[in-house]
Structures are given as structure tokens and as C-alpha cells.
Design a protein around this motif. Sequence first.
Motif, short mmCIF file in Angstrom:
data_model
loop_
_atom_site.label_atom_id
_atom_site.label_comp_id
_atom_site.label_asym_id
_atom_site.label_seq_id
_atom_site.Cartn_x
_atom_site.Cartn_y
_atom_site.Cartn_z
N VAL A 1 1.03 -1.32 -0.02
CA VAL A 1 -0.08 0.02 0.01
C VAL A 1 0.96 1.32 -0.10
N SER A 2 0.75 2.22 -1.11
CA SER A 2 1.69 3.28 -1.35
C SER A 2 0.74 4.33 -0.78
N TYR A 3 -0.45 4.24 -0.85
CA TYR A 3 -1.44 5.43 -0.68
C TYR A 3 -2.69 4.94 -0.21
N VAL A 4 -3.26 5.61 0.91
CA VAL A 4 -4.38 5.25 1.31
C VAL A 4 -5.34 6.21 2.07
N ARG A 5 -6.59 6.60 1.78
CA ARG A 5 -7.32 7.50 2.53
C ARG A 5 -8.61 6.70 2.69
N ILE A 6 -9.08 6.95 3.94
CA ILE A 6 -10.57 6.02 4.28
C ILE A 6 -11.47 7.18 5.24
N ALA A 7 -12.49 7.56 4.87
CA ALA A 7 -13.55 8.10 5.83
C ALA A 7 -14.70 7.47 5.81
N LEU A 8 -15.46 7.61 6.98
CA LEU A 8 -16.52 6.79 7.27
C LEU A 8 -17.79 7.78 7.28
N GLY A 9 -18.97 7.48 6.90
CA GLY A 9 -20.12 8.05 7.20
C GLY A 9 -21.11 7.37 7.66
N GLY A 10 -22.40 7.93 8.26
CA GLY A 10 -23.43 7.25 8.93
C GLY A 10 -23.33 6.77 10.14
N VAL A 11 -22.00 6.68 10.49
CA VAL A 11 -21.66 6.04 11.79
C VAL A 11 -20.88 7.07 13.02
N GLY A 12 -20.61 8.23 12.50
CA GLY A 12 -19.87 9.16 13.30
C GLY A 12 -20.58 10.36 13.58
N THR A 13 -20.26 10.79 14.73
CA THR A 13 -20.85 12.16 14.98
C THR A 13 -20.47 13.62 14.12
N PRO B 1 -18.02 13.59 10.00
CA PRO B 1 -17.41 12.91 8.93
C PRO B 1 -16.41 12.28 9.50
N TRP B 2 -16.06 11.07 9.30
CA TRP B 2 -15.14 10.29 10.30
C TRP B 2 -14.01 9.74 9.30
N ARG B 3 -12.82 10.32 9.91
CA ARG B 3 -11.29 9.72 9.03
C ARG B 3 -11.07 8.78 9.84
N ALA B 4 -10.88 7.70 8.98
CA ALA B 4 -10.42 6.33 9.77
C ALA B 4 -8.75 6.33 9.84
N ASN B 5 -8.23 7.07 10.81
CA ASN B 5 -6.90 7.25 10.73
C ASN B 5 -5.95 6.12 11.23
N ALA B 6 -6.51 5.32 12.22
CA ALA B 6 -5.99 4.13 12.67
C ALA B 6 -5.83 3.11 11.55
N ALA B 7 -6.97 3.02 10.84
CA ALA B 7 -6.83 2.06 9.54
C ALA B 7 -5.98 2.42 8.62
N GLU B 8 -5.90 3.78 8.37
CA GLU B 8 -4.78 4.13 7.29
C GLU B 8 -3.29 3.87 7.81
N ARG B 9 -3.07 4.12 9.08
CA ARG B 9 -1.82 3.95 9.68
C ARG B 9 -1.50 2.37 9.57
N LEU B 10 -2.30 1.52 9.92
CA LEU B 10 -2.30 0.24 9.49
C LEU B 10 -1.76 -0.29 8.25
N LEU B 11 -2.53 0.15 7.23
CA LEU B 11 -2.13 -0.13 6.12
C LEU B 11 -1.05 0.31 5.25
N GLN B 12 -0.75 1.73 5.85
CA GLN B 12 0.22 2.45 4.92
C GLN B 12 1.74 1.88 4.96
N GLY B 13 2.23 1.26 3.66
CA GLY B 13 3.44 0.89 3.62
C GLY B 13 3.46 -0.77 3.70
N GLY B 14 2.22 -1.39 4.14
CA GLY B 14 2.15 -2.84 4.37
C GLY B 14 1.80 -3.44 3.17
N PRO B 15 1.49 -4.80 3.42
CA PRO B 15 1.02 -5.54 2.27
C PRO B 15 -0.48 -5.34 1.75
N ALA B 16 -0.83 -5.25 0.60
CA ALA B 16 -2.14 -5.06 0.04
C ALA B 16 -2.75 -6.34 -0.14
N THR B 17 -3.30 -6.91 1.01
CA THR B 17 -3.89 -8.32 0.98
C THR B 17 -5.10 -8.16 1.68
#
Length: 324
Positions: A251-263, A265-281
Motif C-alpha cells: 500500500v503506497s497511498y490510502v485514505r479512508i473516511a466513514l459516514g453514517g456512523v460518526g458524530t 464525518p469520520w476519518r479512519a486514521n488508525a486504519a490508514e496507519r495500519l495499511l500504509q506501507g504494508g501488504p495489500a492483501t
Amino acid sequence: METFTFERAEALDAAIDAAKAGARCLGGGTNLFDLMKQRIERPKALVDVSSLAGSIERTATGSLLIGGAVRNTAVVESGTVRAEYPMLARAILSGASGQIRNMATVAGNILQRTRCAYFYDLAASCNKRAPSSGCDAIGGLDRGNAVLGTSQSCTAVHPSDMCVALAALDATVHVEGPRGRRLVPFAEFHREPGDTPHLESDLQAGEMIVAVELARPVPHPSTYRKVRDRASYAFALGSVAAQLGVEGGRVSYVRIALGGVGTRPWRANAAERLLQGGPATGDAFRAAGEAAVADAVAGARNGFKIDLARRLVARTLMDLGEQP
Ligand SMILES: Cc1cc2nc3c(=O)[nH]c(=O)nc-3n(C[C@H](O)[C@H](O)[C@H](O)COP(=O)(O)OP(=O)(O)OC[C@H]3O[C@@H](n4cnc5c(N)ncnc54)[C@H](O)[C@@H]3O)c2cc1C
Ligand code: SF4
């Protein structure tokens, strides 16, 4: 009868002056008029900014500046937006109806208020409508409410689809008011409720939104996926805006945000950090789904949203990365 003054601004300077003097901005009126008719909002002065010439312009740095008064339909119809920010076009198109999108403005969409049923019911206790009055949604009919960013005072969801894409796109909100122009990163614009749920954004008294700026486009696949009770004309139970770049299986680039679940607009920072630079599986994308909802707290009837959001994130990333 409630009385209020009304003026139509023909130029941005006049709108800014009216806002500075305390007038409430009126965009397409698709949210504010409903709230006024139900006596939930009671502005004393309105300035209609919907006739301001709104534009969508490339800046010298390669970003895209979209005027606050630009209609939602005009954003979707922009060839530049469709080609370079397809998740934004998809997000807007998934919301409301054609007629509402024709009226709704970019600024009005950002500042639209929650759809929590108790907020609209003057007989109910609602800290957002009447501070310190209590919250009937907590322990009540909260199926549509948030599981991320909630507090003991309020669990209302931010209802916008467009804002989820703006969160993922690292947008910046341009605000004008008594302090001149301020640029607010989108991630800092909406507030979590805490113990002041009636304060929803960083907008200060006398300020108005004049534009939204999108960072330079990034040439990786992106999308917006929304789950709702019926196929159209319904707010999100869960949604995700995502963009994914994969190089050499990582994973060279990732952006994730969630709707309908947050108070907000919810940026999923922890998910992005987990993926960045790791395997795209598939396993990595499933783990990102878990990370996205790790802090979620279910209410009485909305626990299903946690699993929904987890699966939405994983499935959407798999599709973008073409992983089984
Ligand atoms: C039946 C229905 C279904 C809908 N479904 C969806 C959906 O599925 N997804 C979704 O995302 N949305 C949905 N919406 C909400 C819709 O997107 C909003 O009503 C719309 O975006 C609001 O834009 P507007 O210009 O009409 O705002 P207005 O109603 O004019 O204003 C909304 C708020 O913004 C403020 N405001 C407006 N312009 C400015 C400015 N320039 N500066 C500062 N403040 C400003 C107003 O003062 C007000 O507080 C739905 C609405 C309806 C009625
Ligand atoms: S969740 Fe928020 S908007 Fe809904 S009733 Fe409680 S305080 Fe009001």
C-alpha cells in the motif's frame, strides 16, 4: 408568527458584511427552511447567498477551489470533479434526490444538521436543540445514530454524504468573517459533541463559508459506497469514501473516511496507519476494517453499524485493490 429580516446578497462582499452583522446564511434552504418551519431554528435575519456566482476553479498550486454557493448538482456535473475526484461526485450523487441536489449548496451541505428524530421532536429532550435538557436518543430509538465520537450528551450522526468524501480528500474550508479569511482543515471543521452538542462546527459568530479547496488530485482509484434502508432517497446507515494506491503489492497511498456512523464525518486514521506501507492483501484490508471501528460504542439499537462499517471498509478496499 416568527418574524425575520431577509436580504439577497448579489456579491460576496455584501454577503460577508451581512454575516458579520449577524445574519444567518441561506443556501438552497433545503435544510434550514424545514428547521424554521418546525420552530427548531429561529434566525432573526437571513442573507440569501444562493445567487452568488459560484465557480469551480483550478488554483495556481493545482488544487481545486469550489465556491460555497455552488450547487451540489453543479459539482457533480463538473468534468474536472468527475475525472479527478470521482469519490466526491459519487458521494454527492448518492445523497437526497435530483431536485434537492439542484437546490443544495456546498456550504449548506457541510452545515446541514442531524436527522436524529428527537432533534425534530419539540416534545423530546435534546441537548443539541436545547442545551442541558437531556438526550432521549440514548437508550431510545437510536438505530440511525452514531457509534463513533459519541458522548453522554449526544449520539447524533452527521448526515452528509458529500462531507465523507471531503474528509477523505483532505479538503480545506475557506471561511470569511470579522477576523478576515481563515483556512480550516476539514478534519478540524466539525466538532464531536462532548458536553456541548449544540456547537457543531468551528464556524464562529459572523463567519460564513466562502469555498472548499480540494488538495491536488492523486491518481489512484477511489470510490464512495453507501448502505441505506432503500436504494435511493435515504440517509446512510454506513458509508465509506476510500482511495487506494498499490505498488509492488504494498500500500503506497490510502485514505479512508466513514459516514453514517460518526458524530462528524469520520476519518479512519488508525486504519490508514495500519495499511500504509504494508501488504495489500485481503487480510490487511480486513484488519483495517477492524481498526476503523476499534473505538466504536454501540447504543441500544445501532450495534449492527459496527459490523456494517467494518465490512464496508474491508470490502471497499478489496475492490479498489482488486483483492479477493
Ligand atoms: C428529503 C431529504 C433527503 C436528503 N437526503 C440526503 C442524503 O441522503 N445525503 C445527504 O448528504 N444529504 C441529504 N439531504 C440533506 C441535503 O443534502 C441538505 O439539505 C443540503 O445539502 C443543504 O444545503 P442547502 O444549501 O439547501 O442548505 P440550507 O438549508 O440553505 O442551509 C443549511 C445550513 O447551512 C448554513 N449555510 C448555508 N450556506 C452557508 C454559508 N455560505 N456559510 C455559512 N453557513 C451557511 C445555513 O445557515 C444552515 O445552517 C436530504 C435532504 C432532504 C430534505
Ligand atoms: S442524540 Fe443528540 S440530537 Fe439526538 S436527542 Fe440526543 S442530543 Fe438530541
